[in-house]
Design a protein around this motif. Sequence first.
Motif, PDB file in Angstrom:
ATOM      1  N   LYS A  86     -17.376  63.240  15.870  1.00 57.12           N
ATOM      2  CA  LYS A  86     -17.612  63.323  17.294  1.00 57.12           C
ATOM      3  C   LYS A  86     -16.576  62.772  18.273  1.00 57.12           C
ATOM      4  N   PRO A  87     -16.218  63.297  19.563  1.00 54.43           N
ATOM      5  CA  PRO A  87     -15.323  62.690  20.320  1.00 54.43           C
ATOM      6  C   PRO A  87     -15.256  61.205  20.227  1.00 54.43           C
ATOM      7  N   GLU A  88     -16.588  60.535  20.159  1.00 54.44           N
ATOM      8  CA  GLU A  88     -16.761  59.309  20.365  1.00 54.44           C
ATOM      9  C   GLU A  88     -16.219  58.229  18.966  1.00 54.44           C
ATOM     10  N   ASP A  89     -15.769  59.230  18.076  1.00 52.05           N
ATOM     11  CA  ASP A  89     -15.346  58.568  16.706  1.00 52.05           C
ATOM     12  C   ASP A  89     -14.046  58.249  16.883  1.00 52.05           C
ATOM     13  N   THR A  90     -13.411  58.701  18.050  1.00 49.53           N
ATOM     14  CA  THR A  90     -12.062  58.734  18.039  1.00 49.53           C
ATOM     15  C   THR A  90     -11.598  56.993  18.237  1.00 49.53           C
ATOM     16  N   ALA A  91     -10.588  56.596  17.452  1.00 51.76           N
ATOM     17  CA  ALA A  91     -10.231  55.002  17.680  1.00 51.76           C
ATOM     18  C   ALA A  91      -9.317  54.887  16.417  1.00 51.76           C
ATOM     19  N   VAL A  92      -8.846  53.737  16.243  1.00 54.88           N
ATOM     20  CA  VAL A  92      -7.779  53.172  15.466  1.00 54.88           C
ATOM     21  C   VAL A  92      -8.995  52.668  14.080  1.00 54.88           C
ATOM     22  N   TYR A  93      -8.860  53.263  12.912  1.00 51.88           N
ATOM     23  CA  TYR A  93      -9.569  52.590  11.708  1.00 51.88           C
ATOM     24  C   TYR A  93      -8.803  51.855  11.052  1.00 51.88           C
ATOM     25  N   TYR A  94      -9.338  50.626  10.726  1.00 51.52           N
ATOM     26  CA  TYR A  94      -8.703  49.870   9.822  1.00 51.52           C
ATOM     27  C   TYR A  94      -9.415  49.391   8.765  1.00 51.52           C
ATOM     28  N   CYS A  95      -8.846  49.201   7.553  1.00 50.25           N
ATOM     29  CA  CYS A  95      -9.309  48.843   6.399  1.00 50.25           C
ATOM     30  C   CYS A  95      -9.396  47.201   6.192  1.00 50.25           C
ATOM     31  N   ARG A  96     -10.552  46.746   5.631  1.00 49.33           N
ATOM     32  CA  ARG A  96     -10.503  45.048   5.375  1.00 49.33           C
ATOM     33  C   ARG A  96     -11.058  44.933   4.123  1.00 49.33           C
ATOM     34  N   ALA A  97     -10.296  43.747   3.600  1.00 52.53           N
ATOM     35  CA  ALA A  97     -10.887  43.466   2.429  1.00 52.53           C
ATOM     36  C   ALA A  97     -11.413  41.766   2.559  1.00 52.53           C
ATOM     37  N   LEU A  98     -12.324  41.602   1.735  1.00 55.52           N
ATOM     38  CA  LEU A  98     -12.853  40.133   1.914  1.00 55.52           C
ATOM     39  C   LEU A  98     -12.685  39.465   0.507  1.00 55.52           C
ATOM     40  N   VAL A  99     -11.841  38.428   0.876  1.00 56.53           N
ATOM     41  CA  VAL A  99     -11.436  37.645  -0.588  1.00 56.53           C
ATOM     42  C   VAL A  99     -11.904  36.188  -0.132  1.00 56.53           C
ATOM     43  N   PRO A 100     -13.015  35.651  -0.200  1.00 57.66           N
ATOM     44  CA  PRO A 100     -13.535  34.593   0.387  1.00 57.66           C
ATOM     45  C   PRO A 100     -12.663  33.190   0.082  1.00 57.66           C
ATOM     46  N   PRO A 101     -12.317  32.501   1.293  1.00 60.16           N
ATOM     47  CA  PRO A 101     -12.704  32.922   2.521  1.00 60.16           C
ATOM     48  C   PRO A 101     -11.662  33.556   3.508  1.00 60.16           C
ATOM     49  N   ALA A 102     -11.004  34.179   2.981  1.00 60.44           N
ATOM     50  CA  ALA A 102     -10.163  35.029   3.527  1.00 60.44           C
ATOM     51  C   ALA A 102     -10.450  36.495   3.885  1.00 60.44           C
ATOM     52  N   LEU A 103      -9.895  36.943   5.087  1.00 56.85           N
ATOM     53  CA  LEU A 103      -9.952  38.444   5.321  1.00 56.85           C
ATOM     54  C   LEU A 103      -8.665  38.964   5.268  1.00 56.85           C
ATOM     55  N   TYR A 104      -8.516  40.259   4.810  1.00 54.52           N
ATOM     56  CA  TYR A 104      -7.194  40.882   4.827  1.00 54.52           C
ATOM     57  C   TYR A 104      -7.277  42.161   5.773  1.00 54.52           C
ATOM     58  N   TRP A 105      -6.544  42.656   6.589  1.00 52.44           N
ATOM     59  CA  TRP A 105      -6.457  43.789   7.220  1.00 52.44           C
ATOM     60  C   TRP A 105      -5.410  44.958   6.947  1.00 52.44           C
ATOM     61  N   GLY A 106      -5.739  46.007   6.846  1.00 54.09           N
ATOM     62  CA  GLY A 106      -4.779  47.058   6.852  1.00 54.09           C
ATOM     63  C   GLY A 106      -3.970  47.238   8.278  1.00 54.09           C
ATOM     64  N   GLN A 107      -2.828  48.106   8.245  1.00 51.73           N
ATOM     65  CA  GLN A 107      -2.445  48.591   9.574  1.00 51.73           C
ATOM     66  C   GLN A 107      -2.984  49.342  10.504  1.00 51.73           C
ATOM     67  N   GLY A 108      -3.908  49.962   9.714  1.00 52.07           N
ATOM     68  CA  GLY A 108      -4.746  50.755  10.877  1.00 52.07           C
ATOM     69  C   GLY A 108      -4.246  52.361  10.860  1.00 52.07           C
ATOM     70  N   THR A 109      -5.001  53.198  11.188  1.00 52.82           N
ATOM     71  CA  THR A 109      -4.752  54.805  10.980  1.00 52.82           C
ATOM     72  C   THR A 109      -5.459  55.372  12.316  1.00 52.82           C
ATOM     73  N   GLN A 110      -4.779  56.189  13.024  1.00 53.59           N
ATOM     74  CA  GLN A 110      -5.489  56.861  13.898  1.00 53.59           C
ATOM     75  C   GLN A 110      -6.386  57.949  13.754  1.00 53.59           C
ATOM     76  N   VAL A 111      -7.499  57.947  14.257  1.00 52.52           N
ATOM     77  CA  VAL A 111      -8.427  59.309  14.131  1.00 52.52           C
ATOM     78  C   VAL A 111      -8.814  59.583  15.606  1.00 52.52           C
ATOM     79  N   THR A 112      -8.420  61.033  15.956  1.00 55.97           N
ATOM     80  CA  THR A 112      -8.734  61.514  17.203  1.00 55.97           C
ATOM     81  C   THR A 112      -9.438  62.735  16.929  1.00 55.97           C
ATOM     82  N   VAL A 113     -10.635  62.963  17.728  1.00 58.65           N
ATOM     83  CA  VAL A 113     -11.649  63.823  17.600  1.00 58.65           C
ATOM     84  C   VAL A 113     -11.451  64.482  19.091  1.00 58.65           C
ATOM     85  N   SER A 114     -10.824  65.624  19.124  1.00 61.21           N
ATOM     86  CA  SER A 114     -10.720  66.562  20.083  1.00 61.21           C
ATOM     87  C   SER A 114     -10.653  67.998  20.237  1.00 61.21           C
ATOM     88  N   SER A 115     -10.968  68.703  21.063  1.00 61.35           N
ATOM     89  CA  SER A 115     -10.870  70.128  21.148  1.00 61.35           C
ATOM     90  C   SER A 115      -9.401  70.338  21.743  1.00 61.35           C
TER      91      SER A 115
END
Length: 115
Positions: A86-115
């Motif tokens: 849906k258009p409201e799914d448009t966002a930057v999507y980030y991957c995250r890993a939990l390695v207690p107590p730390a959190l790691y994030w990816g750089q993100g990937t853009q998803v755009t839902v549009s006609s």
Amino acid sequence: QVQLVESGGGLVQPGGSLRLSCAASGSIDSIKAMGWYRQAPGKERELVARITDIGTPDYGDSVKGRFTISKDNAKNTVYLQMNMLKPEDTAVYYCRALVPPALYWGQGTQVTVSS
């Protein structure tokens, strides 16, 4: 340390599908959970889906029934299959890993839902 690399974002029409991938490297044996989060302009980052080291999934309310998270342990990769976008799914999507107590994030990937 864990490194995360996302791929698979892009432009898709409403009702379409995309699959995101997140490849992990580094101390992967210490990862307890991996997940996908997203952030749209002007909004807070929110949970999309996550999966534990034993494969238990969890989803945000807005994507239940449309998105599926899975993982391939042999490839150290987590996937997010996104259907009925849906258009409201448009966002930057980030991957995250939990390695207690730390959190790691990816750089993100853009998803755009549009006609």
